[in-house]
Design a protein around this motif. Structure first.
Motif, PDB file in Angstrom:
ATOM      1  N   MET A   1      41.177  36.247  31.951  1.00  0.00           N
ATOM      2  CA  MET A   1      42.217  36.619  32.870  1.00  0.00           C
ATOM      3  C   MET A   1      41.609  37.486  33.974  1.00  0.00           C
ATOM      4  O   MET A   1      40.839  38.403  33.703  1.00  0.00           O
ATOM      5  CB  MET A   1      43.305  37.393  32.117  1.00  0.00           C
ATOM      6  N   ARG A   2      41.977  37.184  35.191  1.00  0.00           N
ATOM      7  CA  ARG A   2      41.512  37.987  36.326  1.00  0.00           C
ATOM      8  C   ARG A   2      42.276  39.302  36.359  1.00  0.00           C
ATOM      9  O   ARG A   2      43.438  39.362  35.961  1.00  0.00           O
ATOM     10  CB  ARG A   2      41.730  37.217  37.625  1.00  0.00           C
ATOM     11  N   ILE A   3      41.619  40.329  36.833  1.00  0.00           N
ATOM     12  CA  ILE A   3      42.230  41.656  36.854  1.00  0.00           C
ATOM     13  C   ILE A   3      43.520  41.675  37.679  1.00  0.00           C
ATOM     14  O   ILE A   3      44.475  42.370  37.339  1.00  0.00           O
ATOM     15  CB  ILE A   3      41.212  42.715  37.352  1.00  0.00           C
ATOM     16  N   GLN A   4      43.581  40.869  38.719  1.00  0.00           N
ATOM     17  CA  GLN A   4      44.772  40.819  39.562  1.00  0.00           C
ATOM     18  C   GLN A   4      45.962  40.188  38.831  1.00  0.00           C
ATOM     19  O   GLN A   4      47.097  40.350  39.236  1.00  0.00           O
ATOM     20  CB  GLN A   4      44.502  40.016  40.856  1.00  0.00           C
ATOM     21  N   GLU A   5      45.692  39.474  37.756  1.00  0.00           N
ATOM     22  CA  GLU A   5      46.745  38.791  36.996  1.00  0.00           C
ATOM     23  C   GLU A   5      47.151  39.563  35.740  1.00  0.00           C
ATOM     24  O   GLU A   5      47.956  39.073  34.948  1.00  0.00           O
ATOM     25  CB  GLU A   5      46.262  37.393  36.593  1.00  0.00           C
ATOM     26  N   LEU A   6      46.599  40.755  35.534  1.00  0.00           N
ATOM     27  CA  LEU A   6      46.868  41.536  34.333  1.00  0.00           C
ATOM     28  C   LEU A   6      48.267  42.151  34.387  1.00  0.00           C
ATOM     29  O   LEU A   6      48.519  43.057  35.164  1.00  0.00           O
ATOM     30  CB  LEU A   6      45.816  42.646  34.187  1.00  0.00           C
ATOM     31  N   PRO A   7      49.186  41.646  33.556  1.00  0.00           N
ATOM     32  CA  PRO A   7      50.547  42.194  33.588  1.00  0.00           C
ATOM     33  C   PRO A   7      50.672  43.438  32.703  1.00  0.00           C
ATOM     34  O   PRO A   7      49.947  43.588  31.716  1.00  0.00           O
ATOM     35  CB  PRO A   7      51.399  41.054  33.033  1.00  0.00           C
ATOM     36  N   PRO A   8      51.598  44.325  33.031  1.00  0.00           N
ATOM     37  CA  PRO A   8      51.812  45.527  32.216  1.00  0.00           C
ATOM     38  C   PRO A   8      52.107  45.211  30.750  1.00  0.00           C
ATOM     39  O   PRO A   8      51.733  45.979  29.865  1.00  0.00           O
ATOM     40  CB  PRO A   8      53.005  46.207  32.888  1.00  0.00           C
ATOM     41  N   ILE A   9      52.763  44.081  30.462  1.00  0.00           N
ATOM     42  CA  ILE A   9      53.101  43.742  29.076  1.00  0.00           C
ATOM     43  C   ILE A   9      51.841  43.535  28.233  1.00  0.00           C
ATOM     44  O   ILE A   9      51.827  43.882  27.046  1.00  0.00           O
ATOM     45  CB  ILE A   9      54.043  42.513  29.002  1.00  0.00           C
ATOM     46  N   SER A  42      42.190  54.876  34.093  1.00  0.00           N
ATOM     47  CA  SER A  42      41.226  55.315  35.108  1.00  0.00           C
ATOM     48  C   SER A  42      40.475  54.143  35.721  1.00  0.00           C
ATOM     49  O   SER A  42      40.264  54.100  36.938  1.00  0.00           O
ATOM     50  CB  SER A  42      40.226  56.296  34.495  1.00  0.00           C
ATOM     51  N   ALA A  43      40.080  53.196  34.875  1.00  0.00           N
ATOM     52  CA  ALA A  43      39.362  52.025  35.385  1.00  0.00           C
ATOM     53  C   ALA A  43      40.249  51.193  36.308  1.00  0.00           C
ATOM     54  O   ALA A  43      39.814  50.755  37.387  1.00  0.00           O
ATOM     55  CB  ALA A  43      38.870  51.173  34.221  1.00  0.00           C
ATOM     56  N   LEU A  44      41.494  51.006  35.900  1.00  0.00           N
ATOM     57  CA  LEU A  44      42.407  50.228  36.740  1.00  0.00           C
ATOM     58  C   LEU A  44      42.785  50.991  38.010  1.00  0.00           C
ATOM     59  O   LEU A  44      43.012  50.383  39.053  1.00  0.00           O
ATOM     60  CB  LEU A  44      43.657  49.841  35.939  1.00  0.00           C
ATOM     61  N   GLN A  45      42.828  52.309  37.934  1.00  0.00           N
ATOM     62  CA  GLN A  45      43.109  53.106  39.127  1.00  0.00           C
ATOM     63  C   GLN A  45      41.973  52.964  40.140  1.00  0.00           C
ATOM     64  O   GLN A  45      42.214  52.937  41.347  1.00  0.00           O
ATOM     65  CB  GLN A  45      43.319  54.580  38.758  1.00  0.00           C
ATOM     66  N   GLN A  46      40.769  52.848  39.653  1.00  0.00           N
ATOM     67  CA  GLN A  46      39.629  52.604  40.554  1.00  0.00           C
ATOM     68  C   GLN A  46      39.778  51.245  41.226  1.00  0.00           C
ATOM     69  O   GLN A  46      39.485  51.095  42.417  1.00  0.00           O
ATOM     70  CB  GLN A  46      38.305  52.688  39.790  1.00  0.00           C
ATOM     71  N   ALA A  47      40.272  50.261  40.474  1.00  0.00           N
ATOM     72  CA  ALA A  47      40.509  48.937  41.056  1.00  0.00           C
ATOM     73  C   ALA A  47      41.579  49.014  42.150  1.00  0.00           C
ATOM     74  O   ALA A  47      41.490  48.303  43.155  1.00  0.00           O
ATOM     75  CB  ALA A  47      40.924  47.951  39.968  1.00  0.00           C
ATOM     76  N   VAL A  48      42.567  49.874  41.974  1.00  0.00           N
ATOM     77  CA  VAL A  48      43.582  50.084  43.013  1.00  0.00           C
ATOM     78  C   VAL A  48      42.939  50.721  44.244  1.00  0.00           C
ATOM     79  O   VAL A  48      43.160  50.285  45.376  1.00  0.00           O
ATOM     80  CB  VAL A  48      44.740  50.976  42.491  1.00  0.00           C
ATOM     81  N   ARG A  49      42.101  51.732  44.030  1.00  0.00           N
ATOM     82  CA  ARG A  49      41.461  52.438  45.156  1.00  0.00           C
ATOM     83  C   ARG A  49      40.593  51.527  46.007  1.00  0.00           C
ATOM     84  O   ARG A  49      40.522  51.693  47.221  1.00  0.00           O
ATOM     85  CB  ARG A  49      40.628  53.616  44.639  1.00  0.00           C
ATOM     86  N   ILE A  50      39.904  50.592  45.362  1.00  0.00           N
ATOM     87  CA  ILE A  50      39.000  49.729  46.144  1.00  0.00           C
ATOM     88  C   ILE A  50      39.670  48.430  46.588  1.00  0.00           C
ATOM     89  O   ILE A  50      39.031  47.591  47.209  1.00  0.00           O
ATOM     90  CB  ILE A  50      37.692  49.446  45.382  1.00  0.00           C
ATOM     91  N   GLY A  51      40.963  48.277  46.264  1.00  0.00           N
ATOM     92  CA  GLY A  51      41.712  47.160  46.808  1.00  0.00           C
ATOM     93  C   GLY A  51      41.826  45.922  45.938  1.00  0.00           C
ATOM     94  O   GLY A  51      42.378  44.919  46.385  1.00  0.00           O
ATOM     95  N   TYR A  52      41.347  45.937  44.716  1.00  0.00           N
ATOM     96  CA  TYR A  52      41.496  44.775  43.832  1.00  0.00           C
ATOM     97  C   TYR A  52      42.927  44.645  43.306  1.00  0.00           C
ATOM     98  O   TYR A  52      43.384  43.557  43.000  1.00  0.00           O
ATOM     99  CB  TYR A  52      40.535  44.845  42.648  1.00  0.00           C
ATOM    100  N   LEU A  53      43.610  45.775  43.164  1.00  0.00           N
ATOM    101  CA  LEU A  53      44.997  45.783  42.689  1.00  0.00           C
ATOM    102  C   LEU A  53      45.862  46.563  43.659  1.00  0.00           C
ATOM    103  O   LEU A  53      45.403  47.521  44.284  1.00  0.00           O
ATOM    104  CB  LEU A  53      45.091  46.463  41.311  1.00  0.00           C
ATOM    105  N   SER A  54      47.137  46.160  43.761  1.00  0.00           N
ATOM    106  CA  SER A  54      48.054  46.919  44.609  1.00  0.00           C
ATOM    107  C   SER A  54      48.704  48.058  43.824  1.00  0.00           C
ATOM    108  O   SER A  54      49.135  49.051  44.403  1.00  0.00           O
ATOM    109  CB  SER A  54      49.121  46.000  45.199  1.00  0.00           C
ATOM    110  N   ALA A  55      48.807  47.899  42.497  1.00  0.00           N
ATOM    111  CA  ALA A  55      49.386  48.942  41.636  1.00  0.00           C
ATOM    112  C   ALA A  55      48.665  48.909  40.290  1.00  0.00           C
ATOM    113  O   ALA A  55      48.098  47.888  39.894  1.00  0.00           O
ATOM    114  CB  ALA A  55      50.873  48.697  41.442  1.00  0.00           C
ATOM    115  N   ASN A  56      48.709  50.024  39.606  1.00  0.00           N
ATOM    116  CA  ASN A  56      48.039  50.142  38.315  1.00  0.00           C
ATOM    117  C   ASN A  56      48.996  49.714  37.194  1.00  0.00           C
ATOM    118  O   ASN A  56      49.977  50.398  36.921  1.00  0.00           O
ATOM    119  CB  ASN A  56      47.595  51.594  38.101  1.00  0.00           C
ATOM    120  N   PRO A  57      48.725  48.580  36.525  1.00  0.00           N
ATOM    121  CA  PRO A  57      49.631  48.102  35.478  1.00  0.00           C
ATOM    122  C   PRO A  57      49.654  48.998  34.234  1.00  0.00           C
ATOM    123  O   PRO A  57      50.600  48.955  33.456  1.00  0.00           O
ATOM    124  CB  PRO A  57      49.100  46.710  35.137  1.00  0.00           C
TER     125      PRO A  57
END
Length: 115
Positions: A1-9, A42-57
């Protein structure tokens, strides 16, 4: 699964699985599950900071509640027996400090020079 497709569930199921054992393995302590969530967050928040994610799931995950450990202090008779047993032991004073102050095990070890 790509990080952009990672759902909160998926993250919630992962966290729930840490503290609920389905097989014969021992479930993790809720504090350990919170620590693991913290690393993932923290790892997902870094992905938000660099633009891979729009929000941290991981932000939406509900974390397990910590249960208070039951404390069973020594009874007067047990304290007297303990004091008699440690009399003259090379760590007698450390045992006394531990018994009467309740400081953490790591602090006792630091005081003893055993590190």
């Amino acid at each position: 699964m790509r990080i952009q497709e990672l759902p909160p569930i998926h993250i919630q199921k992962f966290i729930n699985g840490l503290t609920n054992s389905k097989d014969n393995s021992k479930p993790l302590n809720p504090k350990t599950a919170k620590n693991i969530h913290g690393v993932l967050h923290s790892a997902l928040q870094q992905a938000v900071r660099i633009g891979y994610l729009s929000a941290n799931p991981a932000t939406m995950a509900i974390l397990p509640k910590r249960s208070a450990s039951e404390i069973n202090p020594l009874k007067d008779k047990e304290v007297a027996q303990f004091l008699a047993e440690i009399k003259g032991h090379k760590f007698e004073y450390l045992y006394l400090v531990d018994l009467f102050t309740g400081i953490r095990q790591s602090e006792i070890i630091g005081c003893s020079g055993m590190t």
